[in-house]
Design a protein around this motif. Structure first.
Motif, PDB file in Angstrom:
ATOM      1  N   GLY A 281      -4.679   1.662  -6.205  1.00  0.00           N
ATOM      2  CA  GLY A 281      -4.718   0.868  -5.033  1.00  0.00           C
ATOM      3  C   GLY A 281      -3.382   1.518  -3.927  1.00  0.00           C
ATOM      4  N   LYS A 282      -2.453   1.958  -4.664  1.00  0.00           N
ATOM      5  CA  LYS A 282      -1.544   2.515  -3.643  1.00  0.00           C
ATOM      6  C   LYS A 282      -1.947   3.852  -3.077  1.00  0.00           C
ATOM      7  CE  LYS A 282       2.349   0.008  -4.103  1.00  0.00           C
ATOM      8  NZ  LYS A 282       2.751  -0.461  -2.916  1.00  0.00           N
ATOM      9  N   ILE A 283      -2.609   4.711  -4.019  1.00  0.00           N
ATOM     10  CA  ILE A 283      -3.136   5.911  -3.401  1.00  0.00           C
ATOM     11  C   ILE A 283      -4.287   5.660  -2.344  1.00  0.00           C
ATOM     12  CG2 ILE A 283      -4.278   8.050  -4.030  1.00  0.00           C
ATOM     13  CD1 ILE A 283      -2.745   7.959  -6.708  1.00  0.00           C
TER      14      ILE A 283
ATOM     15  N   ILE B 111       1.621   5.189  -0.431  1.00  0.00           N
ATOM     16  CA  ILE B 111       2.406   5.855  -1.279  1.00  0.00           C
ATOM     17  C   ILE B 111       4.018   5.821  -0.883  1.00  0.00           C
ATOM     18  CG2 ILE B 111       2.918   8.255  -2.487  1.00  0.00           C
ATOM     19  CD1 ILE B 111      -0.184   8.611  -1.661  1.00  0.00           C
ATOM     20  N   ASN B 112       4.715   5.150  -1.907  1.00  0.00           N
ATOM     21  CA  ASN B 112       6.140   5.083  -1.515  1.00  0.00           C
ATOM     22  C   ASN B 112       6.934   4.838  -2.995  1.00  0.00           C
ATOM     23  OD1 ASN B 112       5.696   2.458  -2.331  1.00  0.00           O
ATOM     24  ND2 ASN B 112       5.860   1.540  -0.428  1.00  0.00           N
TER      25      ASN B 112
ATOM     26  N   MET C 291       7.788  -4.904   4.541  1.00  0.00           N
ATOM     27  CA  MET C 291       8.929  -4.341   3.871  1.00  0.00           C
ATOM     28  C   MET C 291       9.297  -5.564   2.835  1.00  0.00           C
ATOM     29  SD  MET C 291      11.158  -2.035   3.314  1.00  0.00           S
ATOM     30  CE  MET C 291      12.640  -1.702   3.148  1.00  0.00           C
ATOM     31  N   ALA C 292       9.020  -6.875   2.948  1.00  0.00           N
ATOM     32  CA  ALA C 292       9.455  -7.821   1.921  1.00  0.00           C
ATOM     33  C   ALA C 292       8.247  -7.526   0.721  1.00  0.00           C
ATOM     34  CB  ALA C 292       9.297  -9.072   2.513  1.00  0.00           C
ATOM     35  N   VAL C 293       7.109  -7.433   1.141  1.00  0.00           N
ATOM     36  CA  VAL C 293       6.060  -7.096   0.210  1.00  0.00           C
ATOM     37  C   VAL C 293       6.431  -6.020  -0.958  1.00  0.00           C
ATOM     38  CG1 VAL C 293       3.456  -6.529  -0.227  1.00  0.00           C
ATOM     39  CG2 VAL C 293       4.467  -8.112   1.538  1.00  0.00           C
ATOM     40  N   THR C 294       7.005  -4.996  -0.151  1.00  0.00           N
ATOM     41  CA  THR C 294       7.288  -3.929  -1.180  1.00  0.00           C
ATOM     42  C   THR C 294       8.503  -4.289  -1.929  1.00  0.00           C
ATOM     43  OG1 THR C 294       6.594  -2.195   0.413  1.00  0.00           O
ATOM     44  CG2 THR C 294       7.899  -1.194  -1.207  1.00  0.00           C
ATOM     45  N   ILE C 295       9.635  -4.919  -1.643  1.00  0.00           N
ATOM     46  CA  ILE C 295      10.682  -5.358  -2.344  1.00  0.00           C
ATOM     47  C   ILE C 295      10.189  -6.271  -3.521  1.00  0.00           C
ATOM     48  CG2 ILE C 295      12.930  -6.730  -2.189  1.00  0.00           C
ATOM     49  CD1 ILE C 295      13.027  -5.490   0.449  1.00  0.00           C
ATOM     50  N   CYS C 296       9.272  -7.143  -2.917  1.00  0.00           N
ATOM     51  CA  CYS C 296       9.025  -8.361  -4.255  1.00  0.00           C
ATOM     52  C   CYS C 296       8.031  -7.241  -5.203  1.00  0.00           C
ATOM     53  CB  CYS C 296       7.961  -9.377  -3.663  1.00  0.00           C
ATOM     54  SG  CYS C 296       8.905 -10.528  -2.646  1.00  0.00           S
TER      55      CYS C 296
END
Length: 82
Positions: A52-54, A59-60, A1-6
């Motif tokens: 990279g996300k796909i 995917i978010n 979760m921290a990676v997504t926030i950063c």
């Protein structure tokens, strides 16, 4: 979760500059100080991030930030040629 926030914070910080750059390009009627190679490199970076996300099936909401930034940078590149 921290990676997504950063990652989100990074994209928002970078993303703030693109609408400003588009506005400046549209109103100044000049491309002085703009670098096509730099802009294309940024576009390729956003495409790599989206890919990279796909591919990673991650995917978010961050994907939307990549797409929004890509759109603004692409508009800025188009304005360079206009």
């Amino acid at each position: 979760m921290a990676v997504t926030i950063c990652e989100s914070i990074m994209l928002v910080c970078f993303g703030i500059s693109w609408p400003i750059s588009v506005y400046k390009s549209a109103t100044s009627k000049t491309t002085k100080g703009k670098s096509v190679i730099f802009t294309i490199a940024i576009i390729l970076g956003y495409i790599a991030g989206i890919t990279g996300k796909i591919v990673g099936k991650n995917i978010n909401y961050v994907l939307a930030l990549y797409i929004i930034n890509l759109v603004f940078v692409s508009i800025d590149l188009a304005l360079y040629f206009v």
